[in-house]
Structure formats: C-alpha cells, structure tokens
Scaffold this motif. Structure first.
Motif, PDB file in Angstrom:
ATOM      1  N   VAL A  10       0.854  -1.186   0.000  1.00  0.00           N
ATOM      2  CA  VAL A  10       0.000   0.000   0.000  1.00  0.00           C
ATOM      3  C   VAL A  10       0.887   1.232   0.000  1.00  0.00           C
ATOM      4  O   VAL A  10       1.714   1.403   0.902  1.00  0.00           O
ATOM      5  N   ILE A  11       0.732   2.065  -1.005  1.00  0.00           N
ATOM      6  CA  ILE A  11       1.535   3.278  -1.124  1.00  0.00           C
ATOM      7  C   ILE A  11       0.600   4.471  -1.106  1.00  0.00           C
ATOM      8  O   ILE A  11      -0.271   4.606  -1.978  1.00  0.00           O
ATOM      9  N   ASN A  12       0.761   5.328  -0.110  1.00  0.00           N
ATOM     10  CA  ASN A  12      -0.043   6.541  -0.051  1.00  0.00           C
ATOM     11  C   ASN A  12       0.690   7.672  -0.753  1.00  0.00           C
ATOM     12  O   ASN A  12       1.867   7.930  -0.485  1.00  0.00           O
ATOM     13  N   LEU A  13      -0.017   8.356  -1.633  1.00  0.00           N
ATOM     14  CA  LEU A  13       0.553   9.444  -2.419  1.00  0.00           C
ATOM     15  C   LEU A  13       0.268  10.810  -1.802  1.00  0.00           C
ATOM     16  O   LEU A  13       0.561  11.839  -2.408  1.00  0.00           O
ATOM     17  N   GLY A  14      -0.291  10.816  -0.600  1.00  0.00           N
ATOM     18  CA  GLY A  14      -0.687  12.062   0.033  1.00  0.00           C
ATOM     19  C   GLY A  14       0.489  12.947   0.405  1.00  0.00           C
ATOM     20  O   GLY A  14       1.591  12.472   0.709  1.00  0.00           O
ATOM     21  N   GLY A  84      18.623  18.474   4.538  1.00  0.00           N
ATOM     22  CA  GLY A  84      19.260  18.535   3.234  1.00  0.00           C
ATOM     23  C   GLY A  84      18.633  17.652   2.178  1.00  0.00           C
ATOM     24  O   GLY A  84      19.120  17.598   1.046  1.00  0.00           O
ATOM     25  N   LYS A  85      17.558  16.970   2.515  1.00  0.00           N
ATOM     26  CA  LYS A  85      16.883  16.083   1.563  1.00  0.00           C
ATOM     27  C   LYS A  85      15.586  16.729   1.097  1.00  0.00           C
ATOM     28  O   LYS A  85      14.882  17.368   1.870  1.00  0.00           O
ATOM     29  N   ASN A  86      15.277  16.531  -0.174  1.00  0.00           N
ATOM     30  CA  ASN A  86      14.077  17.104  -0.777  1.00  0.00           C
ATOM     31  C   ASN A  86      13.574  16.099  -1.813  1.00  0.00           C
ATOM     32  O   ASN A  86      13.882  16.196  -2.994  1.00  0.00           O
ATOM     33  N   LEU A  87      12.818  15.112  -1.344  1.00  0.00           N
ATOM     34  CA  LEU A  87      12.446  13.961  -2.163  1.00  0.00           C
ATOM     35  C   LEU A  87      10.932  13.768  -2.142  1.00  0.00           C
ATOM     36  O   LEU A  87      10.314  13.746  -1.072  1.00  0.00           O
ATOM     37  N   TRP A  88      10.352  13.565  -3.334  1.00  0.00           N
ATOM     38  CA  TRP A  88       8.901  13.469  -3.467  1.00  0.00           C
ATOM     39  C   TRP A  88       8.536  12.303  -4.391  1.00  0.00           C
ATOM     40  O   TRP A  88       8.104  12.503  -5.535  1.00  0.00           O
ATOM     41  N   PRO A  89       8.681  11.076  -3.923  1.00  0.00           N
ATOM     42  CA  PRO A  89       8.359   9.922  -4.774  1.00  0.00           C
ATOM     43  C   PRO A  89       6.921   9.918  -5.280  1.00  0.00           C
ATOM     44  O   PRO A  89       6.652   9.381  -6.358  1.00  0.00           O
ATOM     45  N   GLN A  90       6.000  10.511  -4.516  1.00  0.00           N
ATOM     46  CA  GLN A  90       4.598  10.493  -4.934  1.00  0.00           C
ATOM     47  C   GLN A  90       4.337  11.356  -6.164  1.00  0.00           C
ATOM     48  O   GLN A  90       3.256  11.300  -6.747  1.00  0.00           O
ATOM     49  N   SER A  91       5.335  12.142  -6.565  1.00  0.00           N
ATOM     50  CA  SER A  91       5.204  12.975  -7.762  1.00  0.00           C
ATOM     51  C   SER A  91       6.062  12.462  -8.915  1.00  0.00           C
ATOM     52  O   SER A  91       6.184  13.133  -9.937  1.00  0.00           O
ATOM     53  N   ASP A  92       6.650  11.288  -8.754  1.00  0.00           N
ATOM     54  CA  ASP A  92       7.591  10.738  -9.734  1.00  0.00           C
ATOM     55  C   ASP A  92       6.951   9.528 -10.415  1.00  0.00           C
ATOM     56  O   ASP A  92       6.946   8.422  -9.872  1.00  0.00           O
ATOM     57  N   TRP A  93       6.432   9.741 -11.622  1.00  0.00           N
ATOM     58  CA  TRP A  93       5.703   8.663 -12.282  1.00  0.00           C
ATOM     59  C   TRP A  93       6.600   7.473 -12.611  1.00  0.00           C
ATOM     60  O   TRP A  93       6.162   6.322 -12.538  1.00  0.00           O
ATOM     61  N   ALA A  94       7.855   7.706 -12.972  1.00  0.00           N
ATOM     62  CA  ALA A  94       8.745   6.587 -13.291  1.00  0.00           C
ATOM     63  C   ALA A  94       8.904   5.668 -12.083  1.00  0.00           C
ATOM     64  O   ALA A  94       8.858   4.436 -12.205  1.00  0.00           O
ATOM     65  N   LEU A  95       9.084   6.252 -10.909  1.00  0.00           N
ATOM     66  CA  LEU A  95       9.234   5.451  -9.698  1.00  0.00           C
ATOM     67  C   LEU A  95       7.936   4.715  -9.364  1.00  0.00           C
ATOM     68  O   LEU A  95       7.943   3.522  -9.030  1.00  0.00           O
ATOM     69  N   PRO A 139       8.469  19.398  -6.611  1.00  0.00           N
ATOM     70  CA  PRO A 139       7.695  19.172  -7.835  1.00  0.00           C
ATOM     71  C   PRO A 139       6.361  19.926  -7.813  1.00  0.00           C
ATOM     72  O   PRO A 139       5.554  19.746  -6.907  1.00  0.00           O
ATOM     73  N   GLY A 140       6.188  20.805  -8.775  1.00  0.00           N
ATOM     74  CA  GLY A 140       4.972  21.604  -8.852  1.00  0.00           C
ATOM     75  C   GLY A 140       5.007  22.882  -8.045  1.00  0.00           C
ATOM     76  O   GLY A 140       4.092  23.709  -8.147  1.00  0.00           O
ATOM     77  N   LEU A 141       6.055  23.071  -7.236  1.00  0.00           N
ATOM     78  CA  LEU A 141       6.181  24.269  -6.403  1.00  0.00           C
ATOM     79  C   LEU A 141       7.643  24.719  -6.431  1.00  0.00           C
ATOM     80  O   LEU A 141       8.423  24.402  -5.533  1.00  0.00           O
ATOM     81  N   PRO A 142       8.043  25.454  -7.465  1.00  0.00           N
ATOM     82  CA  PRO A 142       9.444  25.882  -7.574  1.00  0.00           C
ATOM     83  C   PRO A 142       9.863  26.747  -6.388  1.00  0.00           C
ATOM     84  O   PRO A 142       9.030  27.380  -5.730  1.00  0.00           O
ATOM     85  N   PHE A 162      -2.714  15.718 -10.617  1.00  0.00           N
ATOM     86  CA  PHE A 162      -1.674  14.850 -11.181  1.00  0.00           C
ATOM     87  C   PHE A 162      -1.981  13.385 -10.895  1.00  0.00           C
ATOM     88  O   PHE A 162      -1.960  12.538 -11.797  1.00  0.00           O
ATOM     89  N   CYS A 163      -2.262  13.074  -9.640  1.00  0.00           N
ATOM     90  CA  CYS A 163      -2.524  11.681  -9.268  1.00  0.00           C
ATOM     91  C   CYS A 163      -3.747  11.137  -9.994  1.00  0.00           C
ATOM     92  O   CYS A 163      -3.738  10.002 -10.497  1.00  0.00           O
ATOM     93  N   ARG A 164      -4.787  11.935 -10.068  1.00  0.00           N
ATOM     94  CA  ARG A 164      -6.002  11.477 -10.745  1.00  0.00           C
ATOM     95  C   ARG A 164      -5.767  11.278 -12.239  1.00  0.00           C
ATOM     96  O   ARG A 164      -6.348  10.371 -12.844  1.00  0.00           O
ATOM     97  N   GLN A 165      -4.915  12.093 -12.814  1.00  0.00           N
ATOM     98  CA  GLN A 165      -4.641  11.966 -14.245  1.00  0.00           C
ATOM     99  C   GLN A 165      -3.820  10.713 -14.548  1.00  0.00           C
ATOM    100  O   GLN A 165      -4.167   9.932 -15.437  1.00  0.00           O
TER     101      GLN A 165
END
Length: 213
Positions: A10-14, A84-95, A139-142, A162-165
């Motif tokens: 189960v992966i939550n994209l929230g 120092g980390k800035n990671l957003w897997p829920q916005s990375d379609w390849a992952l 991602p989505g917020l420069p 994005f998620c719905r699309q």
C-alpha cells in the motif's frame, strides 16, 4: 473481508499533513507493517532512514523502489523535506510505475484535504509551510513560491489533479477526502481488509486550527 494478501503493498501518495499518520495508525492496527515517513529504531533489523530516500536508493540501484523496504507492506508518508533532503516519490511517475510493475498486488491511495484547510495546516506545522516548502524546489512548487496567499493551495490542487490523471480509470488507485465520514469503509473495501480503528493522529496541539490535522 480477508487478511492481508502476501503480495499487497500500500503506497499513499498524500502530501504532508493530509492525514498520513492517521492512515498509518489505521493500517498498523489492521495488521500491516507500516513505514510512515522514517524507519525508526526498533522498526527494522537492518535499515534506518527516510522512506523516500530508501525508495530512491532502491530505484536507482536495483530498479525496485521497495528493494530496501521488504520488511514493510504499507508506506503512508513517503516524501522528505529536511536535513538537506528534498524527495517526493509520490510525484515521480517513473518510480511509481516501477512499483506497479514489480508488485502487481500494489495499491495506491491518495489522502487529500480541502486545499485551503490543508495549506493552513502546513503553515502551522513547524516551519513546513512557512519556509521549508517555499524555499526548496518541490515538484509543482518551484523555489520562491508558496509564500503568497493561494500558492500552497494551488500546489495542493495540482498534486491531486496529477494523481487522478496518471491513475485515471485504474483499479489499483483510490483517493479519499480525510473529512469523508465513509473514508474508513471505502479504504477497507478498496484494500479488502477490515480497519478496526479510524480517528485523528498527529494533531497539531501547539498551533491548533479549526480542524484537526
């Protein structure tokens, strides 16, 4: 409803402050092995660290984003924006697509809140909405965006869209409003498990808002 299928992940994209801790507690009480944001002492025999960092390590080193997370079957907050980390897997379609391909039993949830209330919660949570988000390129917020009224709200709306699309029409995806009184039943039916608990976890008691976080 049956027990937890062996191949289920189960992966939550929230996004942060979208009820991720509540979801984690509900799944934990249902018998899932939950990784929520960070693997802490006592949770694993072999690994420590942020869930998002471990996902990217697995993805780039082996092609499997969950390679280092085999002790867990539910991931309820997967981003990290600190130390120092800035990671957003829920916005990375390849992952996300790699998880989908590697784990056919994976199920993707999106916990979301009404954007104005959600943005308000982010602004009240430590320095998340006041500096960490606006000062980093998300991602989505420069970088530089997120300070002005309406900017965090627009980013939140964009992530939901994005998620719905990318999951449009998919049987392995469901999103839910955390304020929906039927959220518990809908999540349980989607996963095919019984959730013995649903409530509010990780409320902001230092800076409470009009609604629980």
């Amino acid at each position: 409803m049956s027990g937890i299928p062996e191949d289920m992940r189960v992966i939550n994209l929230g996004l942060p402050k979208s009820g991720t801790t509540t979801l984690g507690e509900a799944l934990r009480r249902a018998g899932f092995r939950v990784a929520d944001w960070k693997i802490r002492p006592g949770q694993s025999k072999s690994i420590r660290g942020f869930v998002g960092k471990l996902m990217y390590s697995g993805w780039f080193e082996t092609g499997d984003p969950l390679h280092y997370l085999g002790e867990f079957d539910a991931f309820t907050e997967i981003d990290v924006i600190r130390e120092g980390k800035n990671l957003w897997p829920q916005s990375d379609w390849a992952l996300l697509a790699a998880i989908r391909a590697t784990y056919p039993g994976a199920r993707f949830l999106l916990s979301w809140r009404e954007p104005a209330a959600h943005a308000d919660s982010m602004r009240r949570w430590s320095n998340l909405g006041r500096s960490r988000l606006p000062e980093n390129a998300v991602p989505g917020l420069p970088a530089g965006f997120g300070h002005a009224p309406g900017e965090l709200e627009r980013w939140i709306e964009g992530h939901i869209a994005f998620c719905r699309q990318v999951f449009a029409g998919a049987a392995d995806y469901m999103d839910y409003d955390t304020a929906d009184p039927d959220a518990k039943a809908r999540i349980g039916a989607f996963l095919g498990v019984s959730l013995p608990w649903w409530g509010k976890a990780n409320e902001n008691r230092n800076h409470p808002g009009s609604e629980a976080d």
